[in-house]
Scaffold this active site. Structure first.
Site, PDB file in Angstrom:
ATOM      1  N   LYS A  38       0.841  -1.222   0.000  1.00 39.34           N
ATOM      2  CA  LYS A  38       0.000   0.000   0.000  1.00 39.34           C
ATOM      3  C   LYS A  38       0.869   1.262   0.000  1.00 39.34           C
ATOM      4  O   LYS A  38       0.644   2.166  -0.794  1.00 39.34           O
ATOM      5  CB  LYS A  38      -0.917   0.023   1.249  1.00 39.34           C
ATOM      6  N   ARG A  65      -9.793   0.567   8.699  1.00 37.19           N
ATOM      7  CA  ARG A  65      -9.250  -0.766   8.931  1.00 37.19           C
ATOM      8  C   ARG A  65     -10.212  -1.623   9.722  1.00 37.19           C
ATOM      9  O   ARG A  65      -9.851  -2.705  10.175  1.00 37.19           O
ATOM     10  CB  ARG A  65      -7.991  -0.609   9.762  1.00 37.19           C
ATOM     11  N   ARG A 112      12.055  -5.815   4.226  1.00 35.20           N
ATOM     12  CA  ARG A 112      11.730  -4.386   4.148  1.00 35.20           C
ATOM     13  C   ARG A 112      12.716  -3.551   4.974  1.00 35.20           C
ATOM     14  O   ARG A 112      13.101  -3.911   6.078  1.00 35.20           O
ATOM     15  CB  ARG A 112      10.314  -4.119   4.658  1.00 35.20           C
ATOM     16  N   ARG A 148      11.576  -1.944  10.806  1.00 36.19           N
ATOM     17  CA  ARG A 148      10.482  -1.608  11.730  1.00 36.19           C
ATOM     18  C   ARG A 148      10.342  -2.677  12.810  1.00 36.19           C
ATOM     19  O   ARG A 148      10.428  -3.865  12.522  1.00 36.19           O
ATOM     20  CB  ARG A 148       9.162  -1.503  10.951  1.00 36.19           C
ATOM     21  N   ARG A 181      -0.274  -9.513  12.881  1.00 41.38           N
ATOM     22  CA  ARG A 181      -0.892  -8.447  12.081  1.00 41.38           C
ATOM     23  C   ARG A 181      -1.752  -9.036  10.965  1.00 41.38           C
ATOM     24  O   ARG A 181      -2.800  -8.490  10.624  1.00 41.38           O
ATOM     25  CB  ARG A 181       0.198  -7.545  11.476  1.00 41.38           C
TER      26      ARG A 181
HETATM   27  P1  AP5 Z   1       4.895  -1.669   1.687  1.00 38.20           P
HETATM   28  O1  AP5 Z   1       4.550  -0.795   0.525  1.00 38.20           O
HETATM   29  O2  AP5 Z   1       5.730  -1.082   2.764  1.00 38.20           O
HETATM   30  O3  AP5 Z   1       3.582  -2.355   2.271  1.00 38.20           O
HETATM   31  P2  AP5 Z   1       2.381  -1.765   3.109  1.00 38.20           P
HETATM   32  O4  AP5 Z   1       1.144  -2.444   2.614  1.00 38.20           O
HETATM   33  O5  AP5 Z   1       2.380  -0.266   3.080  1.00 38.20           O
HETATM   34  O6  AP5 Z   1       2.810  -2.340   4.519  1.00 38.20           O
HETATM   35  P3  AP5 Z   1       2.646  -1.773   5.970  1.00 38.20           P
HETATM   36  O7  AP5 Z   1       3.376  -2.748   6.859  1.00 38.20           O
HETATM   37  O8  AP5 Z   1       3.087  -0.353   6.063  1.00 38.20           O
HETATM   38  O9  AP5 Z   1       1.144  -1.904   6.162  1.00 38.20           O
HETATM   39  P4  AP5 Z   1       0.397  -2.051   7.475  1.00 38.20           P
HETATM   40  O10 AP5 Z   1      -0.949  -1.812   6.937  1.00 38.20           O
HETATM   41  O11 AP5 Z   1       0.533  -3.257   8.274  1.00 38.20           O
HETATM   42  O12 AP5 Z   1       1.136  -0.992   8.398  1.00 38.20           O
HETATM   43  P5  AP5 Z   1       0.772   0.501   8.795  1.00 38.20           P
HETATM   44  O13 AP5 Z   1       2.033   1.256   8.816  1.00 38.20           O
HETATM   45  O14 AP5 Z   1      -0.361   1.023   7.992  1.00 38.20           O
HETATM   46  O15 AP5 Z   1       5.601  -2.977   1.085  1.00 38.20           O
HETATM   47  C1  AP5 Z   1       6.116  -3.973   1.955  1.00 38.20           C
HETATM   48  C2  AP5 Z   1       7.492  -4.459   1.434  1.00 38.20           C
HETATM   49  O16 AP5 Z   1       7.313  -5.158   0.207  1.00 38.20           O
HETATM   50  C3  AP5 Z   1       8.482  -3.314   1.122  1.00 38.20           C
HETATM   51  O17 AP5 Z   1       9.761  -3.730   1.470  1.00 38.20           O
HETATM   52  C4  AP5 Z   1       8.331  -3.108  -0.404  1.00 38.20           C
HETATM   53  O18 AP5 Z   1       9.529  -2.610  -0.973  1.00 38.20           O
HETATM   54  C5  AP5 Z   1       8.042  -4.535  -0.859  1.00 38.20           C
HETATM   55  N1  AP5 Z   1       7.154  -4.559  -2.026  1.00 38.20           N
HETATM   56  C6  AP5 Z   1       6.075  -3.751  -2.262  1.00 38.20           C
HETATM   57  N2  AP5 Z   1       5.489  -4.082  -3.424  1.00 38.20           N
HETATM   58  C7  AP5 Z   1       6.196  -5.140  -3.911  1.00 38.20           C
HETATM   59  C8  AP5 Z   1       6.070  -5.943  -5.077  1.00 38.20           C
HETATM   60  N3  AP5 Z   1       5.104  -5.746  -5.977  1.00 38.20           N
HETATM   61  N4  AP5 Z   1       6.949  -6.951  -5.250  1.00 38.20           N
HETATM   62  C9  AP5 Z   1       7.924  -7.173  -4.351  1.00 38.20           C
HETATM   63  N5  AP5 Z   1       8.100  -6.449  -3.245  1.00 38.20           N
HETATM   64  C10 AP5 Z   1       7.248  -5.440  -3.018  1.00 38.20           C
HETATM   65  O19 AP5 Z   1       0.228   0.271  10.289  1.00 38.20           O
HETATM   66  C11 AP5 Z   1       1.078  -0.147  11.330  1.00 38.20           C
HETATM   67  C12 AP5 Z   1       0.261  -0.338  12.594  1.00 38.20           C
HETATM   68  O20 AP5 Z   1      -0.375   0.919  12.974  1.00 38.20           O
HETATM   69  C13 AP5 Z   1      -0.911  -1.330  12.485  1.00 38.20           C
HETATM   70  O21 AP5 Z   1      -0.491  -2.651  12.718  1.00 38.20           O
HETATM   71  C14 AP5 Z   1      -1.845  -0.794  13.587  1.00 38.20           C
HETATM   72  O22 AP5 Z   1      -1.423  -1.206  14.865  1.00 38.20           O
HETATM   73  C15 AP5 Z   1      -1.670   0.706  13.511  1.00 38.20           C
HETATM   74  N6  AP5 Z   1      -2.669   1.330  12.613  1.00 38.20           N
HETATM   75  C16 AP5 Z   1      -2.439   1.947  11.424  1.00 38.20           C
HETATM   76  N7  AP5 Z   1      -3.589   2.370  10.880  1.00 38.20           N
HETATM   77  C17 AP5 Z   1      -4.584   2.030  11.743  1.00 38.20           C
HETATM   78  C18 AP5 Z   1      -6.006   2.165  11.721  1.00 38.20           C
HETATM   79  N8  AP5 Z   1      -6.637   2.754  10.703  1.00 38.20           N
HETATM   80  N9  AP5 Z   1      -6.702   1.664  12.758  1.00 38.20           N
HETATM   81  C19 AP5 Z   1      -6.088   1.084  13.812  1.00 38.20           C
HETATM   82  N10 AP5 Z   1      -4.750   0.900  13.883  1.00 38.20           N
HETATM   83  C20 AP5 Z   1      -4.013   1.370  12.863  1.00 38.20           C
END
Ligand code: AP5
Length: 211
Positions: free
Chosen positions: A13, A88, A123, A155, A166
């Site tokens: 994402k 979410r 990552r 991270r 997760r």
């Molecule tokens: P990346 O683009 O970083 O993936 P992502 O989907 O953004 O992953 P996140 O871990 O950031 O998502 P998340 O939803 O768990 O975490 P968030 O920070 O929102 O890609 C991942 C890896 O793959 C990278 O190394 C990239 O280079 C590689 N890659 C990408 N595309 C690729 C491809 N096509 N092929 C190969 N490799 C590829 O949330 C963190 C925490 O915050 C949550 O767990 C929760 O506790 C809290 N939180 C956040 N939002 C909320 C909410 N709305 N409500 C409640 N809690 C929340």
């Protein structure tokens, strides 16, 4: 363009939202980035969010709903925005509806769980928000951010055990949003590809039908 990006942790994402933001010239609002910044600054929000994030759980709905309400009221969102990581849960989606925000599309990036574990272990991220992968999206110089020259880090919540938790949270609380938005007729699904550039092509082609 008012767009929601849905997808499992590590589905890509953040990677795709940076590219969509550039192409459409709209801001990306990533709740995960906002929460991590609060943790780094040691604010009250950060202190309360940290235990949930480290445990692979969702931060309470009222906390993130408050963050989004404030962000969407800002001028920078007037011409559109991308929500990366919000909503979410069904209560978060209902709160967004109650804010009177009509979304144009909800794009769900589909990646199997086994692939997610592999991606997360490689990552590397930067405090400036940039994200890399040691194999799939390496920086020009190992361990150093291409954009700002700072050192990359892993991270805390990318430890395999936390990633598994997760994923469980995602399937139980976030995945039901696909049916929620399919019912509204605005869900688009895109299969995540092996290469970042191929996923971007698929995402842009799916979004062309929304423009
Ligand atoms: P990346 O683009 O970083 O993936 P992502 O989907 O953004 O992953 P996140 O871990 O950031 O998502 P998340 O939803 O768990 O975490 P968030 O920070 O929102 O890609 C991942 C890896 O793959 C990278 O190394 C990239 O280079 C590689 N890659 C990408 N595309 C690729 C491809 N096509 N092929 C190969 N490799 C590829 O949330 C963190 C925490 O915050 C949550 O767990 C929760 O506790 C809290 N939180 C956040 N939002 C909320 C909410 N709305 N409500 C409640 N809690 C929340």
């Amino acid at each position: 363009m008012k767009l929601i990006l849905l997808g499992a942790p590590g589905a890509g994402k953040g990677t795709q939202s940076a590219r969509i933001s550039e192409k459409y010239n709209i801001p990306a609002i990533a709740t995960g980035d906002i929460l991590r910044a609060a943790i780094k600054e040691g604010t009250e929000l950060g202190k309360s969010a940290k235990s949930y994030i480290d445990a692979g759980k969702l931060v309470p709905d009222e906390v993130v709903i408050g963050i989004i309400r404030e962000k969407l009221a800002s001028d920078s969102c007037r011409n559109g925005f991308i929500l990366d990581g919000f909503p979410r849960s069904i209560p978060q989606a209902e709160a967004l509806d109650q804010m009177g925000v009509a979304m144009d599309a909800v794009l769900s990036l589909e990646v199997p769980d086994e692939k997610i574990i592999e991606r997360m272990s490689g990552r590397r991220v930067c405090h400036c928000g940039a994200s890399y992968h040691v194999v799939y999206l390496p920086p020009m110089q190992t361990g150093i951010c291409d954009k700002c020259g700072n050192k990359l880090y892993i991270r805390d919540d990318d430890a395999e055990e936390t990633v598994r938790k997760r994923l469980e949270t995602y399937h139980a609380q976030t995945e039901p949003l696909k049916a929620y938005y399919a019912k509204k007729g605005i869900l688009i699904t895109v299969e995540g590809q092996e290469e970042v550039a191929d996923t971007t092509r698929a995402v842009f082609s799916a979004l062309a039908s929304v423009e």
